[in-house]
Design an enzyme around this catalytic site. Sequence first.
Site, mmCIF file in Angstrom:
data_model
loop_
_atom_site.group_PDB
_atom_site.id
_atom_site.type_symbol
_atom_site.label_atom_id
_atom_site.label_comp_id
_atom_site.label_asym_id
_atom_site.label_seq_id
_atom_site.Cartn_x
_atom_site.Cartn_y
_atom_site.Cartn_z
ATOM 1 N N LYS A 171 7.053 13.369 3.351
ATOM 2 C CA LYS A 171 5.747 13.470 3.995
ATOM 3 C C LYS A 171 5.597 14.839 4.645
ATOM 4 C CE LYS A 171 4.773 8.600 4.886
ATOM 5 N NZ LYS A 171 3.552 8.632 4.058
ATOM 6 N N HIS B 244 9.025 3.192 -6.652
ATOM 7 C CA HIS B 244 8.266 4.086 -7.530
ATOM 8 C C HIS B 244 9.160 5.061 -8.296
ATOM 9 C CE1 HIS B 244 5.051 2.352 -5.367
ATOM 10 N NE2 HIS B 244 4.977 3.222 -4.390
ATOM 11 N N LYS C 90 -0.510 3.348 -13.439
ATOM 12 C CA LYS C 90 -1.147 4.644 -13.653
ATOM 13 C C LYS C 90 -1.145 5.001 -15.141
ATOM 14 C CE LYS C 90 0.053 6.600 -9.132
ATOM 15 N NZ LYS C 90 -1.308 6.917 -8.682
ATOM 16 N N HIS D 101 2.605 -0.254 -8.083
ATOM 17 C CA HIS D 101 1.317 0.268 -8.566
ATOM 18 C C HIS D 101 1.479 1.547 -9.398
ATOM 19 C CE1 HIS D 101 1.505 2.776 -4.831
ATOM 20 N NE2 HIS D 101 0.868 3.652 -5.575
ATOM 21 N N ARG E 166 -6.347 -14.561 8.030
ATOM 22 C CA ARG E 166 -6.423 -15.305 9.289
ATOM 23 C C ARG E 166 -7.838 -15.341 9.863
ATOM 24 N NH1 ARG E 166 -1.323 -15.038 13.292
ATOM 25 N NH2 ARG E 166 0.357 -15.357 11.772
ATOM 26 N N ASP F 11 -3.882 -19.520 8.249
ATOM 27 C CA ASP F 11 -2.713 -18.987 8.948
ATOM 28 C C ASP F 11 -1.510 -19.364 8.095
ATOM 29 O OD1 ASP F 11 -0.573 -18.324 10.506
ATOM 30 O OD2 ASP F 11 -1.242 -19.415 12.297
#
Length: 481
Positions: free
Chosen positions: A330, A236, A178, A174, A46, A89
């Site tokens: 976490k 994952h 690896k 992703h 943008r 946009d």
Amino acid sequence: MASSSSTLLLFGATGDLAKRMLLPSLYALHEDGLIAEDLRIFGTARSELSDGEYREIAREALEEYLPEDRKDEAKIGSFLGHLQYQPLDASTIEGFDHLAEKLGDISGGLSIFLSTAPFLFEPTIRGLQSAGLAGDNVRIGLEKPLGNDLASSRVINDAVASAFDEDRIFRIDHYLGKETVQNLMALRFANAMFEPLWNAQGIDHVQITVSETVGLEGRHGFYDETGALRDMVQNHMLQLLALIAMEPPADFDSTSVRDEKVKVLRCLRAVGADEMVRGQYASGAVKGEAVKAYAEDLGEPSETETFVALKAHVDNWRWQGVPFYLRTGKRMTERRSEIVIQFKPVPHNIFAQRGGKLLANRLVIRLQPEEYVRLMVMAKEPGMDRDGVSLREVPLDLSLTQAFSKARRRIAYERLLLDLIDGDPTLFVRRDEVEAQWKWVDAIRNVWSENDMLPKPYGSGSWGPSSAVALTERDGVTWHE
């Protein structure tokens, strides 16, 4: 093999992902001569920027995120010469004609990397179609999140499929880029000693752990709407499980590999209420520093889980009776991504009467922060054995960092961007895989809802709620810590 694209278009080109991962990855590919000298790279977002202003943003990103030993002013300058920019946009269709005009001739093929909010997928696809940027020589890479459940995922996939055939859609996970994840297939299918044991007769259980020490890291809105199950398990961790459990593919090509993965995902048994744990981090200490509870980080009370532990089963011939324990969270003790294959003990201990105690072999595949493969085996302690035989567990280590010390260590997006440009879909996720993953995850969330299963608090800096320990220990299993 598809032909390489001569043009690459990055959506979200001023965002955090582009600065931290995409631009450094593309520079690394340029530095090593892996992308064509005439590859044109366009960014769009943008922000109203000129080409020169965008190149300066890219230069600052490379200065911040490139390792020192990779910074070469001449090569950085050469790379920046590839970059152009067009403001857009994506929520309105008007700007796409200007984008197409900026791109110019795309007869040499166009690869698009689309990283956007889920609500922008449909207008973006419509805009690309309207501007003639979805033809047969255009392929598109899709960065997550691709919906937040099976229904919304299907809406996004239907929107993309309205403009792009499946073989031109590259869904990105992703983790599949690896090196250590790719080495999992080499370990299984390029070595004679593992595959005969890689089944219910040889393996007792499997553990997959993806733990983080960080909290929200500025992802407050996204993470609180998503939670650990959908952020980590749905993509994952289920991809890792599929690679561990799949049958040997006929060939190392996109169709064969992905066919075998989806068979595993479709064989996943629904998880029972007693086979799952939800958690949310409370205050505590991580690496010696005091940290706040999740609700304090977020700024309001929340029922979002920051930790999940599951006991999964693959209901097929190869894996019948073998539990797969998954956990992610976490604010845990340490940052770690690893797979642990626990083999069954030998059928008879010939050393028992002389005091020799045996432990079953264990294979540890560490994905991060280190990258290694470690096989724990039993060996005899040196000595004359007059008082009995002393056996000890010792590691056989393959450090990928040391074994391939002369090879350039690459981040996952380097491989994935190169494969997108080259048109190789092997390490990308097919639609039927995504939908099988969502179906399994949605069933877990339904159990949470039906049983009013709220997250259990756990101290920051720990390995999660105590019930996660009980999840394995009632089966006589201990988490690998």
